[in-house]
Design an enzyme around this catalytic site. Structure first.
Site, PDB file in Angstrom:
ATOM      1  N   CYS A   1       0.871  -1.185   0.000  1.00  0.00           N
ATOM      2  CA  CYS A   1       0.000   0.000   0.000  1.00  0.00           C
ATOM      3  C   CYS A   1       0.904   1.229   0.000  1.00  0.00           C
ATOM      4  O   CYS A   1       2.091   1.120  -0.337  1.00  0.00           O
ATOM      5  CB  CYS A   1      -0.984  -0.015   1.174  1.00  0.00           C
ATOM      6  SG  CYS A   1      -0.229   0.051   2.808  1.00  0.00           S
TER       7      CYS A   1
ATOM      8  N   ASN B   1       2.284   1.484   4.345  1.00  0.00           N
ATOM      9  CA  ASN B   1       2.590   0.221   5.043  1.00  0.00           C
ATOM     10  C   ASN B   1       2.311   0.294   6.550  1.00  0.00           C
ATOM     11  O   ASN B   1       2.984  -0.329   7.354  1.00  0.00           O
ATOM     12  CB  ASN B   1       4.054  -0.235   4.791  1.00  0.00           C
ATOM     13  CG  ASN B   1       4.325  -1.686   5.181  1.00  0.00           C
ATOM     14  OD1 ASN B   1       5.423  -2.020   5.603  1.00  0.00           O
ATOM     15  ND2 ASN B   1       3.347  -2.556   5.064  1.00  0.00           N
TER      16      ASN B   1
ATOM     17  N   CYS C   1      -1.418   0.888   7.428  1.00  0.00           N
ATOM     18  CA  CYS C   1      -2.864   0.617   7.563  1.00  0.00           C
ATOM     19  C   CYS C   1      -3.289  -0.637   6.790  1.00  0.00           C
ATOM     20  O   CYS C   1      -3.554  -1.684   7.395  1.00  0.00           O
ATOM     21  CB  CYS C   1      -3.692   1.806   7.096  1.00  0.00           C
ATOM     22  SG  CYS C   1      -3.428   3.315   8.062  1.00  0.00           S
ATOM     23  N   ARG C   2      -3.364  -0.534   5.460  1.00  0.00           N
ATOM     24  CA  ARG C   2      -3.978  -1.609   4.676  1.00  0.00           C
ATOM     25  C   ARG C   2      -3.078  -2.822   4.458  1.00  0.00           C
ATOM     26  O   ARG C   2      -3.506  -3.963   4.673  1.00  0.00           O
ATOM     27  CB  ARG C   2      -4.439  -1.073   3.310  1.00  0.00           C
ATOM     28  CG  ARG C   2      -5.565  -0.068   3.409  1.00  0.00           C
ATOM     29  CD  ARG C   2      -5.730   0.710   2.116  1.00  0.00           C
ATOM     30  NE  ARG C   2      -4.560   1.529   1.831  1.00  0.00           N
ATOM     31  CZ  ARG C   2      -4.334   2.185   0.700  1.00  0.00           C
ATOM     32  NH1 ARG C   2      -5.227   2.108  -0.279  1.00  0.00           N
ATOM     33  NH2 ARG C   2      -3.250   2.911   0.543  1.00  0.00           N
ATOM     34  N   SER C   3      -1.835  -2.608   3.996  1.00  0.00           N
ATOM     35  CA  SER C   3      -1.012  -3.790   3.678  1.00  0.00           C
ATOM     36  C   SER C   3      -0.578  -4.584   4.918  1.00  0.00           C
ATOM     37  O   SER C   3      -0.530  -5.812   4.849  1.00  0.00           O
ATOM     38  CB  SER C   3       0.175  -3.445   2.767  1.00  0.00           C
ATOM     39  OG  SER C   3       1.060  -2.551   3.365  1.00  0.00           O
TER      40      SER C   3
ATOM     41  N   ASP D   1      -8.487   3.905   1.604  1.00  0.00           N
ATOM     42  CA  ASP D   1      -7.416   4.085   2.589  1.00  0.00           C
ATOM     43  C   ASP D   1      -7.991   4.604   3.907  1.00  0.00           C
ATOM     44  O   ASP D   1      -8.415   5.763   3.989  1.00  0.00           O
ATOM     45  CB  ASP D   1      -6.400   5.079   2.025  1.00  0.00           C
ATOM     46  CG  ASP D   1      -5.121   5.067   2.813  1.00  0.00           C
ATOM     47  OD1 ASP D   1      -5.146   4.638   3.989  1.00  0.00           O
ATOM     48  OD2 ASP D   1      -4.088   5.484   2.264  1.00  0.00           O
TER      49      ASP D   1
END
Ligand code: 4NP
Length: 156
Positions: free
Chosen positions: A8, A11, A13-15, A125
Site C-alpha cells: 500500500c 505500510n 494501515c492496509r497492507s 485508505d
C-alpha cells in the site's frame, strides 16, 4: 515456497492488515511451510513503525497477531523475491510500475481483482476515511479469495 508481498502507500494501515490476515488464513490452512507473507509501502514516511492503531485495534478484535511487524518501503529486490505482489489500489499499481519498470516477473494485481464482483476494486485508505471496519471487510474477503486462487494455481 510461494512468496506473497502486500503493498500500500504507507505500510501502516492496509497492507499490514492484509499481511496479518493472510498469514492467519495460511496458518489455518496449515500452509505455513509453503507460503511466505510480507508487506511494504511505496512511501517511506513510516519506515520502522508498527501498524496504525486503527489496524491494531481491528486485528486485536479479530485475535489476529501482528507481532513484530514494522513498516518498510518497497525495494528493487522485491521484484525477484516474490511471486505475487498484491496492491491495494490503482495508485499503488502505478507507483509499482514506475518503480520496477519491468514486464516479466511476479503476478502484480490489486487484491480486489481476486474477488468476483467486488464492491470496490480499490481498497479505500482508512488513513483518510477513518473506516477501518470497512477496510477490514474488503481485505479479509480479498485475502480469503487470494488464498483460494493460490491453492488452485500453485499445486500446493
Ligand atoms: P496505508 O495508509 O497506505 O494504508 O498504510 C496510509 C498511511 C500513511 C499515509 C498515507 C496512507 N501518509 O501519507 O502518511
Amino acid at each position: 515456497m510461494i512468496r506473497v508481498l502486500f503493498v500500500c502507500l504507507g505500510n501502516i494501515c492496509r497492507s499490514p492488515m492484509a499481511e496479518a490476515i493472510f498469514r492467519n488464513y495460511v496458518r489455518e490452512a496449515q500452509l505455513e511451510g509453503k507460503i511466505k507473507v510480507d508487506s511494504a509501502g511505496t512511501g517511506s514516511w513510516h519506515v520502522g513503525k508498527p501498524p496504525h492503531h486503527g489496524t491494531r485495534d481491528i486485528l486485536e478484535r479479530e485475535q489476529i497477531s501482528y507481532e513484530g511487524m514494522k513498516a518498510r518501503q518497497v525495494h528493487k529486490e522485491d521484484w525477484n523475491s516474490f511471486d505475487y505482489i498484491i496492491a491495494m489500489d490503482a495508485q499503488n499499481m502505478d507507483d509499482l510500475k514506475d518503480f520496477f519498470q519491468q514486464e516479466e516477473g511476479p503476478v502484480v494485481k490489486r487484491l480486489m481483482e481476486f474477488v468476483v464482483d467486488p464492491a470496490e476494486l480499490d481498497v479505500p485508505d482508512p488513513y483518510y476515511t477513518g473506516n477501518f471496519n470497512y477496510t477490514y471487510e474488503l481485505v479479509s474477503n480479498g485475502c480469503k479469495n487470494l488464498l483460494t486462487y493460490i491453492k488452485e494455481h500453485e499445486s500446493i
